[in-house]
Design an enzyme around this catalytic site. Structure first.
Site, PDB file in Angstrom:
ATOM      1  N   ASP A 414       0.564  -1.334   0.003  1.00  0.00           N
ATOM      2  CA  ASP A 414      -0.068   0.000  -0.039  1.00  0.00           C
ATOM      3  C   ASP A 414       0.975   1.378   0.115  1.00  0.00           C
ATOM      4  O   ASP A 414       0.519   2.349  -0.340  1.00  0.00           O
ATOM      5  CB  ASP A 414      -0.869   0.140   1.114  1.00  0.00           C
ATOM      6  N   LEU A 420       0.814   5.859   1.187  1.00  0.00           N
ATOM      7  CA  LEU A 420       0.136   6.286   2.260  1.00  0.00           C
ATOM      8  C   LEU A 420      -0.438   7.720   2.271  1.00  0.00           C
ATOM      9  O   LEU A 420      -1.338   8.089   2.692  1.00  0.00           O
ATOM     10  CB  LEU A 420       0.654   5.631   3.432  1.00  0.00           C
ATOM     11  N   LYS A 422      -0.607  10.194  -0.074  1.00  0.00           N
ATOM     12  CA  LYS A 422      -1.483  10.433  -1.191  1.00  0.00           C
ATOM     13  C   LYS A 422      -2.986  10.066  -0.992  1.00  0.00           C
ATOM     14  O   LYS A 422      -3.681  10.763  -1.498  1.00  0.00           O
ATOM     15  CB  LYS A 422      -0.874  10.083  -2.605  1.00  0.00           C
ATOM     16  N   TYR A 498      -9.847  -0.396   2.898  1.00  0.00           N
ATOM     17  CA  TYR A 498      -9.357  -0.471   4.342  1.00  0.00           C
ATOM     18  C   TYR A 498      -9.061   1.014   4.666  1.00  0.00           C
ATOM     19  O   TYR A 498      -8.485   1.631   3.778  1.00  0.00           O
ATOM     20  CB  TYR A 498      -8.099  -1.421   4.543  1.00  0.00           C
TER      21      TYR A 498
END
Length: 775
Positions: A414, A420, A422, A498
């Site tokens: 991720d 993370l 952005k 998530y």
């Protein structure tokens, strides 16, 4: 990143900078900010420093006597921005314009897509110089004393930006370094003052995906006629109901090679087009295989492999308030207010934060999100004591444990594939944070080179944290108790289904806690009628949640009791041992802590072991406490796990760093990301951390970098649906011989003069003497 104005703490000082003059150097040696009262008036410090420094031009600097373009004020960035401040909107614009102007042809310039524009963080000695003499609170003691006094340059080096550029026409990825000698306070079309320092094409890589690409990919798939026909077979003709979540393909075979920029979307379908908050993840569409060429935005492979019926609409699928989800909210939740009538205990000056003897700087990057710089503790007469130079979360990986298609290929990076930072949120006061809040904005480039701002992206606030310490003397009845509070710096991001909240907590007893809060919506699969899969949990009829794991990597560039330039740290592993029966253990109750120095990188590939209370201490090899022991900070693991996968698992090609919980390396400027800079479609095995440590460099006394890998194994529950209650995971950095006694003993008693009785009436607390009460 810029400080937001809402609820902002007044700055300690404005934008004043120290004047540079030539004065007698012996005065400087009698003046030290480190041992002074942190609340001392900063203006007087500035005036003092201004009279103490030799002005020389020993570092690179912008051209002399710059002239401003008419009507456009120019800022000398080396003078007005701290070397660690995130790039401003003006600096990002100038960096983009500089690179675009350097394109050889109009076609090249038009094909440029800007994946990332970040600050080139300067060498540590430049940061020390800035903190010592150029920016409040002015700490000259950071630099060593020299005969004749310190030699101070008149300017700091120009700031630089690093850009990752994807050429959509040629499918090439390049990196650029741009010097920002002069940047306009207000940019206008065609005006820029950047200078290209270097550029390089990086072969055989794909950069992170962008939100613009994801949106285009969804539109392309929904407009693809064979896809529409496949959805009609499943009873869906309204394409507005369809959700297409593009996922990076990872690397499973040569067909995933980075010669093409690829995505394999997951498909979901809502039931109501007029309900924007409906949980569309409750109806996964399975059996449809789609491969999208993200460079040319075309579907290159499509197959309707298996007709799996859509799960029926789950009446419990939605999570909005009250009637909008078809339910009723609780009515007995009373208001809870956090009130600080005198304001917060922290002070903020730009990105510099001071709180309860702690001080540090806040940064932000598109990939990592929140970064904490220059963490130090003001320890009375010992002055400023460094703990860490840089703290951040540099990667996270989410591998799934279902071998069936499409779940086997769900192993998202991720941070490296999406970013993370952005994907961070604009936080809302009173929901994500409570109390007196200081917000910071974050600035990024978008895919086409424009500048976007996430307002209120980082939250800074204080939290009550229960009892700090307490003791009551049973003989006298007298008690002393202190309440704990902590300073929390956080941000929250959404990556598809998530949500992840990333937190750094600073405590009054010298501890630093890293915490990740996991929430959001499970990534689900559809079941055939009567089907049960052992690789997940049935959540609702026709709907199941596969087992999976979440792994996070914290990179900690430590500097325990080190001044700038010092490399006096080492790492010791501690395990508790049970004493063998014998003359030293006649009662069979003896145990002790055994220490082992981790001398090299290959020795320092370690795993957690709760059975031996294993932890690691980062020690300064030259500084001792009052008992003669080396000062240090220890890494205390929380709950943790290792990958539940075979050694030949495909995702471990790119995530070899998950094989151990702890890695230790000596600091190297270009070693930033454990899976390498470009994990997207990366065909190289073990790139990054697992390769770097093969050098087996010495760790006995050096500039230490810790890489702590921590994870959680998620066996979904029905209670995780429709939205998952927060699950917490993290670790602690705790002082270990760093102080001579508890640093929290000087926390004053709380002013709790009133008790609130059951009937709501406030009554004064009686003052009782424990001895008299016993008599």
């Amino acid at each position: 990143m810029a400080a937001a104005t809402e609820k902002a703490t007044p700055c300690c000082i404005g934008d004043a900078k120290p004047a540079l003059a030539r004065q007698a150097s012996n005065v400087l040696q009698d003046w030290s900010a480190a041992g002074s009262d942190p609340s001392q008036d900063q203006i007087s410090k500035r005036a003092t420093v201004a009279t103490l420094m030799h002005s020389v031009d020993s570092l690179p600097q912008p051209a002399a006597n710059p002239t401003a373009t008419k009507g456009i004020p120019i800022m000398l960035r080396a003078q007005t921005s701290h070397p660690l401040d995130p790039l401003s909107t003006a600096e990002i614009s100038v960096a983009v314009a500089t690179v675009r102007a350097a394109g050889a042809t109009p076609e090249v310039r038009d094909s440029m897509r800007f994946v990332e524009v970040v600050l080139v963080e300067p060498n540590k000695h430049v940061v020390a110089l800035a903190d010592a003499y150029f920016f409040p609170p002015f700490q000259p003691s950071l630099l060593p004393r020299t005969k004749g006094g310190p030699v101070i340059p008149s300017k700091l080096p120009p700031r630089q930006a690093r850009l990752i550029v994807y050429n959509k026409g040629s499918n090439e990825t390049s990196t650029w370094i741009v010097e920002l000698s002069e940047v306009h306070a207000a940019t206008r079309g065609g005006h820029h003052r950047g200078k290209v320092i270097s550029s390089k094409v990086i072969s055989d890589v794909q950069p992170p995906m962008d939100a613009v690409e994801y949106a285009e990919c969804e539109a392309v798939v929904k407009d693809f006629p064979p896809f529409q026909e496949a959805m009609k077979k499943r009873g869906i003709e309204d394409m507005d109901l369809v959700m297409v979540d593009p996922w990076c393909v990872g690397y499973h075979s040569d067909s995933d090679a980075p010669s093409r920029r690829l995505a394999k979307p997951l498909i979901f379908c809502r039931t109501e087009s007029d309900c924007p908050m409906e949980n569309g993840y409750a109806r996964p569409v399975e059996g449809i295989y789609v491969l999208v060429d993200m460079q040319n935005m075309v579907v290159v492979e499509f197959e309707d492999r298996k007709l799996v019926p859509l799960p029926p609409a789950d009446p419990l699928r939605n999570y909005t308030a009250g009637e909008t989800r078809g339910g009723v909210d609780r009515s007995d939740v009373k208001p809870l207010q956090i009130i600080q009538p005198e304001g917060p205990s922290f002070r903020v000056n730009g990105s510099f934060v001071e709180w309860q003897k702690w001080n540090f700087r806040i940064g932000f990057t598109p990939r990592e999100g929140l970064v904490i710089y220059s963490v130090a503790y003001i320890d009375g007469s010992r002055g400023r004591r460094s703990v860490a130079h840089r703290l951040s979360f540099v990667e996270m990986v989410v591998p799934y444990g279902d071998p069936n298609d499409p779940h086997y290929r769900k192993n998202a990076f991720d941070a490296g594939e999406d970013g993370l930072g952005k994907n961070a949120h604009s936080l809302k006061k009173g929901c994500d944070c409570l109390g007196y809040i200081k917000y910071f904005d974050a600035h990024f480039t978008n895919f086409t080179g424009g500048v976007e701002t996430i307002e209120n992206c980082v939250c800074l606030h204080e939290e009550d944290h229960g009892i700090l310490w307490k003791h009551q003397d049973w003989r006298t009845g007298l008690a002393e108790v202190r309440r704990s509070r902590r300073l929390t710096v956080s941000f929250v991001c959404t990556v598809a289904n998530y949500e992840y909240g990333f937190y750094w907590h600073f405590y009054q007893d010298g501890k630093i806690e890293a915490e990740v809060k996991l929430t959001g919506i499970l990534s689900l699969g559809a079941l055939q009628p009567g089907e049960i899969r052992k690789y997940g949990t049935t959540i609702a009829p026709g709907l199941y949640a596969p087992v999976h794991q979440h792994f996070f990597v914290a990179r900690m560039d430590m500097a325990v009791d080190c001044k700038p330039g010092e490399t006096f740290n080492q790492v010791v592993e501690v395990n508790v041992k049970v004493e063998e029966p014998g003359k030293n253990n006649v009662h069979n109750n003896a145990f002790y802590a055994e220490e082992k120095l981790l001398k090299s990188e290959l020795q320092a590939m370690r795993d957690c072991n709760p059975l031996s209370a294993r932890h690691w201490i980062i020690r300064n090899t030259r500084t001792v406490n009052r008992t003669g022991q080396l000062t240090g900070y220890k890494l205390v693991p929380g709950s943790n796990c290792l990958p539940l996968a075979g050694p030949e698992a495909k995702f471990l090609r790119r995530a070899a760093f998950l094989k151990h919980n702890l890695w230790v390396t000596p600091y190297a400027r270009d070693e930033m990301y454990p899976g390498g800079e470009f994990p997207n479609q990366n065909p190289r095995v073990g790139e990054g951390l697992a390769t770097w440590v093969n050098q087996n460099r010495s760790l006995e006394e050096t500039d230490i970098v810790l890489w702590y890998v921590f994870g959680v194994t998620h066996i979904p529950r029905l209670e995780d649906w429709p939205v998952m209650p927060v699950e917490r995971i993290g670790f602690m950095l705790a002082p270990h011989g760093f102080f001579n006694c508890s640093p929290a003993v000087d926390v004053p008693p709380s002013t709790c003069d009133l008790d609130l009785k059951d009937n709501g009436a406030a009554t004064a607390k009686p003052i009782q003497n424990g001895i008299l009460a016993k008599l």
